[in-house]
Enzyme design. Structure first.
Site, PDB file in Angstrom:
ATOM      1  N   GLY A  37      46.020 -15.036 -44.809  1.00 33.03           N
ATOM      2  CA  GLY A  37      45.818 -15.610 -46.214  1.00 33.03           C
ATOM      3  C   GLY A  37      46.949 -15.505 -47.010  1.00 33.03           C
ATOM      4  O   GLY A  37      47.321 -15.734 -48.377  1.00 33.03           O
ATOM      5  N   GLY A  44      72.390  -6.169 -41.713  1.00 29.07           N
ATOM      6  CA  GLY A  44      72.795  -5.294 -42.780  1.00 29.07           C
ATOM      7  C   GLY A  44      73.877  -4.238 -41.929  1.00 29.07           C
ATOM      8  O   GLY A  44      73.970  -4.275 -40.709  1.00 29.07           O
ATOM      9  N   SER A  45      74.313  -3.366 -42.897  1.00 31.06           N
ATOM     10  CA  SER A  45      75.302  -2.406 -42.189  1.00 31.06           C
ATOM     11  C   SER A  45      74.924  -1.626 -41.114  1.00 31.06           C
ATOM     12  O   SER A  45      75.630  -1.597 -40.248  1.00 31.06           O
ATOM     13  CB  SER A  45      75.794  -1.533 -43.369  1.00 31.06           C
ATOM     14  OG  SER A  45      74.782  -0.605 -44.025  1.00 31.06           O
ATOM     15  N   HIS A  81      35.268 -14.369 -47.288  1.00 28.39           N
ATOM     16  CA  HIS A  81      36.416 -13.965 -48.419  1.00 28.39           C
ATOM     17  C   HIS A  81      35.763 -13.498 -49.711  1.00 28.39           C
ATOM     18  O   HIS A  81      36.552 -13.201 -50.438  1.00 28.39           O
ATOM     19  CB  HIS A  81      37.218 -15.374 -48.365  1.00 28.39           C
ATOM     20  CG  HIS A  81      38.300 -15.502 -49.178  1.00 28.39           C
ATOM     21  ND1 HIS A  81      38.900 -16.521 -49.662  1.00 28.39           N
ATOM     22  CD2 HIS A  81      39.038 -14.279 -49.681  1.00 28.39           C
ATOM     23  CE1 HIS A  81      40.301 -16.337 -50.150  1.00 28.39           C
ATOM     24  NE2 HIS A  81      40.406 -15.110 -50.503  1.00 28.39           N
ATOM     25  N   HIS A 120      66.946  -5.003 -41.646  1.00 27.64           N
ATOM     26  CA  HIS A 120      67.701  -3.826 -41.963  1.00 27.64           C
ATOM     27  C   HIS A 120      66.981  -2.896 -42.681  1.00 27.64           C
ATOM     28  O   HIS A 120      66.372  -2.973 -43.736  1.00 27.64           O
ATOM     29  CB  HIS A 120      68.648  -4.574 -43.011  1.00 27.64           C
ATOM     30  CG  HIS A 120      69.439  -3.943 -43.871  1.00 27.64           C
ATOM     31  ND1 HIS A 120      70.414  -2.707 -43.277  1.00 27.64           N
ATOM     32  CD2 HIS A 120      69.935  -3.837 -44.930  1.00 27.64           C
ATOM     33  CE1 HIS A 120      71.071  -2.146 -44.009  1.00 27.64           C
ATOM     34  NE2 HIS A 120      70.740  -2.841 -45.161  1.00 27.64           N
ATOM     35  N   GLU A 136      64.434 -11.858 -45.262  1.00 31.51           N
ATOM     36  CA  GLU A 136      63.811 -11.144 -43.892  1.00 31.51           C
ATOM     37  C   GLU A 136      62.273 -11.835 -43.740  1.00 31.51           C
ATOM     38  O   GLU A 136      61.737 -11.678 -42.648  1.00 31.51           O
ATOM     39  CB  GLU A 136      63.696  -9.604 -44.195  1.00 31.51           C
ATOM     40  CG  GLU A 136      64.796  -8.759 -43.871  1.00 31.51           C
ATOM     41  CD  GLU A 136      65.930  -8.541 -45.202  1.00 31.51           C
ATOM     42  OE1 GLU A 136      65.364  -9.518 -46.064  1.00 31.51           O
ATOM     43  OE2 GLU A 136      66.877  -7.915 -45.100  1.00 31.51           O
ATOM     44  N   GLU A 183      72.787  -2.401 -38.933  1.00 27.48           N
ATOM     45  CA  GLU A 183      72.522  -3.004 -37.514  1.00 27.48           C
ATOM     46  C   GLU A 183      73.785  -3.631 -36.952  1.00 27.48           C
ATOM     47  O   GLU A 183      73.746  -3.978 -35.900  1.00 27.48           O
ATOM     48  CB  GLU A 183      71.756  -4.487 -37.901  1.00 27.48           C
ATOM     49  CG  GLU A 183      70.238  -3.961 -38.332  1.00 27.48           C
ATOM     50  CD  GLU A 183      70.279  -3.385 -39.689  1.00 27.48           C
ATOM     51  OE1 GLU A 183      69.548  -2.199 -39.943  1.00 27.48           O
ATOM     52  OE2 GLU A 183      70.869  -3.999 -40.786  1.00 27.48           O
TER      53      GLU A 183
END
Length: 537
Positions: free
Chosen positions: A411, A37-38, A289, A82, A59, A40
């Site tokens: 999971g 992104g800008s 679980h 980003h 991402e 980075e």
């Protein structure tokens, strides 16, 4: 008398950007997984030729790929996200990396320091808090000059057992600031288990009548596969896999193999019935679980545990826990005098072979998995994310060798497909087979584009049952009646071959036994990625 002029203390200063790339090179992290992104862009100005920017289109795919790559290469992977939005998109797989114990050094862009007082567009207001509690450490350095040191510290923390992700937030105007270089250091990552407590574990197993070992993902992560096999053979102990384990830590064709424990308290107690000592090796005791009640172990059984994670040791409900390196702990246990010979347990009954299905019926998943096992190379790598098929995978797709099976410990869906790409990049000499459910595939289907761009020689198998089938299993636990509709679980009309073709991946849809066998034979030797959409019952 003239004195020589000392060189300026600042003569050796370089930009933050140069210092970071020099450090990453020394640490063996020359692949950068990202979606820029800008904020980075300043990092990648004058991008070094010996670095590889691995682009993914979302991402969550970035982090899943990095997770698979880090596990395959035994080194932390470097991730660039980003700002707040990118970290937010990635949080599902950051959570999975945390549960997987995968070392990731995640950098996130931040708006320029001069803009931060004004709550700027694309600023991350609480950058260090956003990824918590699923990173081991997060920081936004107080000064630009401290960014290389922060990344160095992040790397060492990520690599310390239990490994995990870390995050460094870097303002966009930091990269051109001058700083001093940071040298990579050698930092020990081994913690030797307490010798006295190990003696207690060894004595308990020596005296046991019918010992059991419950192996977890940490055994394979720590490279302790051979030691685990030798230890089980020494004690003639039945070996089970801990619930929800993300790695295979014992050969599933071994005579001592006992199968997989379910994530239910009462059923674990039932499966471990008859054992008087249970050794949780690189595994929690236990992961559940669904709600349960009663004891955590069979009556009169004793629990002992060796784990690399203090939190896992602290939350064990009973027994003796030792914290330290799994491999070193097993080596210390194997150095003790051998116990008296013990009669081995009876071999586990194997699932019967499935007949070839008739042409007019949809393919049974049991037969599909059996056929995959028949045709695949024994040392090929399975990366799995097919929750509803997992019990059948356990029966019909045995894993034979260390580092040939990966799934998520969390999971959370969206890990398997991108992780398969990362494993394929990290182990280019192995055939990687992604075994993914249709629902799971749609969480990170953009990964197919990266597979095509990089021409990764992978086999991609989509088990298409046109629903979130795992939820139908859980519906019964929560009181749904047989045949009762489960809202929001149908997935009709998804064309995975079309999705693959749109991103440059060859694919084929199969619905009969002959078509599947022919397609699989081709996909297992493909020079690039090949997808098979399997219409299963």
């Amino acid at each position: 008398m003239d004195h020589p002029v000392s060189p300026s203390a600042h003569d050796d200063r370089i930009t933050v950007r140069e210092a970071v790339f020099r450090l990453l090179r020394d640490l063996g992290m020359t692949s950068i997984f990202g979606n820029p992104g800008s904020t980075e862009l300043p990092m990648f100005k004058d991008f070094p030729e010996d670095f590889d920017y691995v682009l993914a289109l979302q991402e969550c795919v970035v982090v899943g790929m990095a997770d698979g790559y880090a596990q395959a290469t035994h080194n932390a992977a470097f991730v660039n996200l980003h700002s707040a939005a990118g970290v937010g998109h990635a949080m599902g797989n950051i959570f999975t990396a945390h549960k997987n114990g995968t070392p990731l050094v995640i950098t996130a862009g931040q708006q320029a320091r001069s803009l931060q007082p004004f709550d700027p567009f694309l600023g991350s207001n609480q950058a260090t808090e956003l990824p918590k509690p699923y990173v081991k450490w997060s920081v936004e350095p107080a000064r630009a000059e401290d960014v290389p040191l922060a990344i160095a510290r992040a790397y060492y923390i990520a690599m310390m057992p239990p490994c995990g992700p870390v995050l460094v937030s870097v303002p966009s105007d930091d990269w051109d600031v001058l700083t001093t270089p940071v040298e990579a250091r050698r930092v020990s990552r081994q913690l030797r288990p307490d010798a006295d407590l190990l003696q207690d574990i060894g004595a308990a197993l020596d005296a046991a009548v019918a010992p059991a070992i419950v192996v977890g993902a940490a055994v394979d992560r720590d490279g302790a596969w051979n030691e685990a096999v030798a230890f089980a053979e020494r004690h003639q102990a039945r070996v089970y896999v801990a619930p929800m384990s993300g790695r295979c830590s014992f050969p599933e064709d071994h005579p001592l193999w006992g199968g997989f424990l379910p994530a239910m308290r009462e059923r674990i107690v039932e499966r471990l019935g008859g054992h008087d000592v249970v050794f949780a090796l690189g595994a929690p005791a236990f992961t559940y679980h669904v709600e349960g009640a009663g004891p955590h172990l069979p009556a009169h059984a004793r629990l002992v545990q060796l784990t690399d994670d203090p939190q896992v040791a602290a939350r064990a409900p009973v027994g003796t826990s030792v914290v330290g390196s799994i491999r070193q702990g097993l080596r210390d246990l194997l150095a003790r005098p051998a116990p008296a010979e013990r009669k081995p347990p009876a071999p586990r009954v194997r699932a019967p072979r499935q007949p070839v299905p008739d042409a007019e019926v949809r393919l049974p998943v049991d037969w599909v998995l059996q056929t995959l096992n028949d045709l695949r190379p024994r040392d090929s790598i399975i990366v799995e994310e097919a929750p509803s098929a997992r019990p059948r995978i356990h029966e019909h797709l045995p894993i034979y060798a260390s580092e040939t099976f990966y799934t998520m410990c969390s999971g959370g869906l969206g890990f398997g497909l991108p992780a398969a790409l990362g494993v394929a990049m990290g182990k280019p000499d192995k055939r990687v087979i992604a075994l993914i459910g249709d629902g799971s595939t749609m969480y990170a289907v953009q990964a197919l584009w990266t597979a095509a761009q990089r021409k990764l020689p992978m086999t991609l198998l989509i088990l298409k049952n046109q629903r979130y089938a795992a939820l139908h299993e859980f519906a019964r636990i929560f009181g749904y009646k047989p045949g009762e509709a489960v809202p929001g679980t149908a997935l009709p009309d998804i064309d995975f071959v079309g999705l693959a073709a749109a991103q440059g991946v060859d694919g084929v849809s199969v619905a009969t036994a002959g078509a599947f066998e022919d397609a699989l034979a081709r996909a297992l030797v493909s020079s690039g990625p090949m997808l098979i959409e399997i219409d299963i019952a």
